[in-house]
Design an enzyme around this catalytic site. Structure first.
Site, PDB file in Angstrom:
ATOM      1  N   MET A   1       0.714  -1.278  -0.121  1.00 28.91           N
ATOM      2  CA  MET A   1       0.067   0.075  -0.186  1.00 28.91           C
ATOM      3  C   MET A   1       0.871   1.367   0.000  1.00 28.91           C
ATOM      4  O   MET A   1       0.511   2.400   0.251  1.00 28.91           O
ATOM      5  CB  MET A   1      -0.824  -0.054   1.104  1.00 28.91           C
ATOM      6  CG  MET A   1      -2.071  -0.964   1.060  1.00 28.91           C
ATOM      7  SD  MET A   1      -3.543  -0.770   2.256  1.00 28.91           S
ATOM      8  CE  MET A   1      -2.872  -0.497   3.760  1.00 28.91           C
TER       9      MET A   1
ATOM     10  N   ASP B   1      11.966  -0.437   5.253  1.00 26.44           N
ATOM     11  CA  ASP B   1      13.069  -1.399   4.956  1.00 26.44           C
ATOM     12  C   ASP B   1      12.155  -2.883   5.000  1.00 26.44           C
ATOM     13  O   ASP B   1      12.642  -3.735   4.288  1.00 26.44           O
ATOM     14  CB  ASP B   1      14.048  -1.468   5.898  1.00 26.44           C
ATOM     15  CG  ASP B   1      15.056  -0.329   5.900  1.00 26.44           C
ATOM     16  OD1 ASP B   1      14.957   0.466   4.664  1.00 26.44           O
ATOM     17  OD2 ASP B   1      15.537  -0.027   6.663  1.00 26.44           O
TER      18      ASP B   1
ATOM     19  N   HIS C   1       9.369  -3.347   3.775  1.00 23.50           N
ATOM     20  CA  HIS C   1       8.997  -3.836   2.050  1.00 23.50           C
ATOM     21  C   HIS C   1      10.158  -4.055   1.105  1.00 23.50           C
ATOM     22  O   HIS C   1       9.986  -4.922   0.312  1.00 23.50           O
ATOM     23  CB  HIS C   1       8.217  -2.536   1.601  1.00 23.50           C
ATOM     24  CG  HIS C   1       6.973  -2.185   2.386  1.00 23.50           C
ATOM     25  ND1 HIS C   1       6.804  -1.046   3.188  1.00 23.50           N
ATOM     26  CD2 HIS C   1       5.706  -2.734   2.303  1.00 23.50           C
ATOM     27  CE1 HIS C   1       5.591  -0.957   3.635  1.00 23.50           C
ATOM     28  NE2 HIS C   1       4.812  -1.885   3.274  1.00 23.50           N
TER      29      HIS C   1
ATOM     30  N   GLY D   1       4.635 -10.285   3.859  1.00 24.00           N
ATOM     31  CA  GLY D   1       5.449 -10.181   5.290  1.00 24.00           C
ATOM     32  C   GLY D   1       4.781 -11.081   6.245  1.00 24.00           C
ATOM     33  O   GLY D   1       3.642 -11.172   6.262  1.00 24.00           O
ATOM     34  N   GLU D   2       5.568 -11.524   7.006  1.00 25.96           N
ATOM     35  CA  GLU D   2       4.915 -12.335   8.145  1.00 25.96           C
ATOM     36  C   GLU D   2       4.588 -11.639   9.186  1.00 25.96           C
ATOM     37  O   GLU D   2       3.960 -12.342  10.208  1.00 25.96           O
ATOM     38  CB  GLU D   2       6.093 -13.509   8.502  1.00 25.96           C
ATOM     39  CG  GLU D   2       6.227 -14.488   7.542  1.00 25.96           C
ATOM     40  CD  GLU D   2       7.520 -15.462   7.893  1.00 25.96           C
ATOM     41  OE1 GLU D   2       8.063 -15.257   9.028  1.00 25.96           O
ATOM     42  OE2 GLU D   2       7.679 -16.421   7.000  1.00 25.96           O
ATOM     43  N   LYS D   3       4.693 -10.329   9.313  1.00 27.75           N
ATOM     44  CA  LYS D   3       4.119  -9.564  10.497  1.00 27.75           C
ATOM     45  C   LYS D   3       2.713  -9.555  10.344  1.00 27.75           C
ATOM     46  O   LYS D   3       1.977  -9.836  11.272  1.00 27.75           O
ATOM     47  CB  LYS D   3       4.644  -7.976  10.072  1.00 27.75           C
ATOM     48  CG  LYS D   3       4.083  -7.122  11.440  1.00 27.75           C
ATOM     49  CD  LYS D   3       4.552  -5.695  11.314  1.00 27.75           C
ATOM     50  CE  LYS D   3       3.989  -5.198  10.093  1.00 27.75           C
ATOM     51  NZ  LYS D   3       2.579  -4.662  10.390  1.00 27.75           N
TER      52      LYS D   3
ATOM     53  N   SER E   1       4.156   0.960   8.387  1.00 24.53           N
ATOM     54  CA  SER E   1       4.110   2.295   7.840  1.00 24.53           C
ATOM     55  C   SER E   1       3.172   2.900   9.031  1.00 24.53           C
ATOM     56  O   SER E   1       3.405   4.205   9.224  1.00 24.53           O
ATOM     57  CB  SER E   1       3.104   2.242   6.598  1.00 24.53           C
ATOM     58  OG  SER E   1       3.830   1.757   5.470  1.00 24.53           O
TER      59      SER E   1
END
EC number: 6.3.2.1
Length: 283
Positions: free
Chosen positions: A30, A35, A37, A149-151, A188
């Site tokens: 988005m 970092d 991304h 991402g695993e977040k 973000s």
């Protein structure tokens, strides 16, 4: 690196890449890139020949009281970072390009099971919006791999199940969480934090590490352990959305017999909602 804004331009660029027999990777974002991304872009670069990064703030996944209007849009800065990161194509469509007939009555992709509870409970309709836009992006790009991402642990589980159930010919890959030096998962939305909140924010990860250490030490009284961790977060100034132990594969509630456990948390600092997770294997 080129930037395109329409599906027709996107498909023309991808047609040239395919004529050269290039393996294609997709990194959906988005925007407002950090970092974390760029680590997704690097993973895609290592595994493909041509990396597409989409930048689209998707209205369909935002609830009525969420931050759609204030979500940061930083296309010029994002383009500069992606050029340095080695991306080949940026796809930055408008809302009208993605939803030419509007969102009212638009076909939705709904993924049962893994989308329920956790963020799915506190953000009704969110995962329908995510799975719908990701399905559209996968169909538009038709990549060999797509990196997430695993977040966003539950989101990744939703996308994996969606791709499997719909027989989409793409490999869904998860990239490890990228953290600041103090342990805060990059996001973000970290930019919304005040200076004082930013100093407090790493306590979320520290609390998850405490839970992890207790579990690895053999503790299995899950309810009391989570109560302790909840008190730590509340005392630090967080307003908890959830803190749960789930089976890392199925996202069902963990039991004493669960071997791969995901510690999943979402909490507010002021008006900013932070999420984090840790995954561990128990013997």
């Amino acid at each position: 690196m080129n930037t395109v804004h329409t599906v027709a331009q996107l498909r023309a660029a991808l047609s040239r890449a395919r004529q050269e027999n290039k393996r294609i990777g997709l990194v959906p974002t988005m925007g407002n890139l950090h970092d974390g991304h760029l680590a997704l872009v690097e993973m895609a670069r290592q595994r493909t020949d041509y990396v597409v990064v989409s930048i689209f703030v998707n209205p369909l996944q935002f609830g009525p009281n969420e931050d759609l209007d204030s979500y940061p849009r930083t296309l010029a800065e994002d383009q500069s970072r992606l050029l340095d990161a080695g991306a080949h194509l940026v796809f930055a469509p408008s809302v009208n390009e993605m939803y030419p007939h509007g969102m009212e009555g638009h076909t939705l992709v709904s993924v049962p099971g893994v989308s329920e509870g956790l963020c799915g409970a506190s953000r009704p309709g969110h995962f329908d919006g995510v799975s719908t836009v990701v399905t559209k992006l996968l169909n538009m790009v038709q990549p060999d791999i797509a990196v997430f991402g695993e977040k966003d642990f539950q989101q990744l589980a939703v996308i994996r199940k969606m791709a499997h159930d719909l027989c989409l010919p793409v490999q869904i890959m998860g990239a490890p969480i990228v953290r600041a030096a103090d342990g805060l998962a990059l996001s973000s939305r970290n930019g919304y934090l005040s200076e004082a909140e930013r100093r407090t924010a790493p306590r979320l990860h520290q609390t998850l590490k405490y839970v992890e250490q207790q579990l690895l030490a053999g503790r299995r009284d899950f309810a009391s352990l989570l109560d302790e961790a909840t008190r730590q977060l509340v005392d630090a100034g967080f307003r908890l959305d959830y803190l749960e132990l789930r089976d890392a594969a199925s996202l069902q509630p963990a039991s004493a017999r669960t071997s791969d456990i995901a510690i999943l948390a979402a909490a507010f600092l002021g008006t900013t909602r932070l999420i984090d997770n840790l995954v561990l294997k128990l013997t």
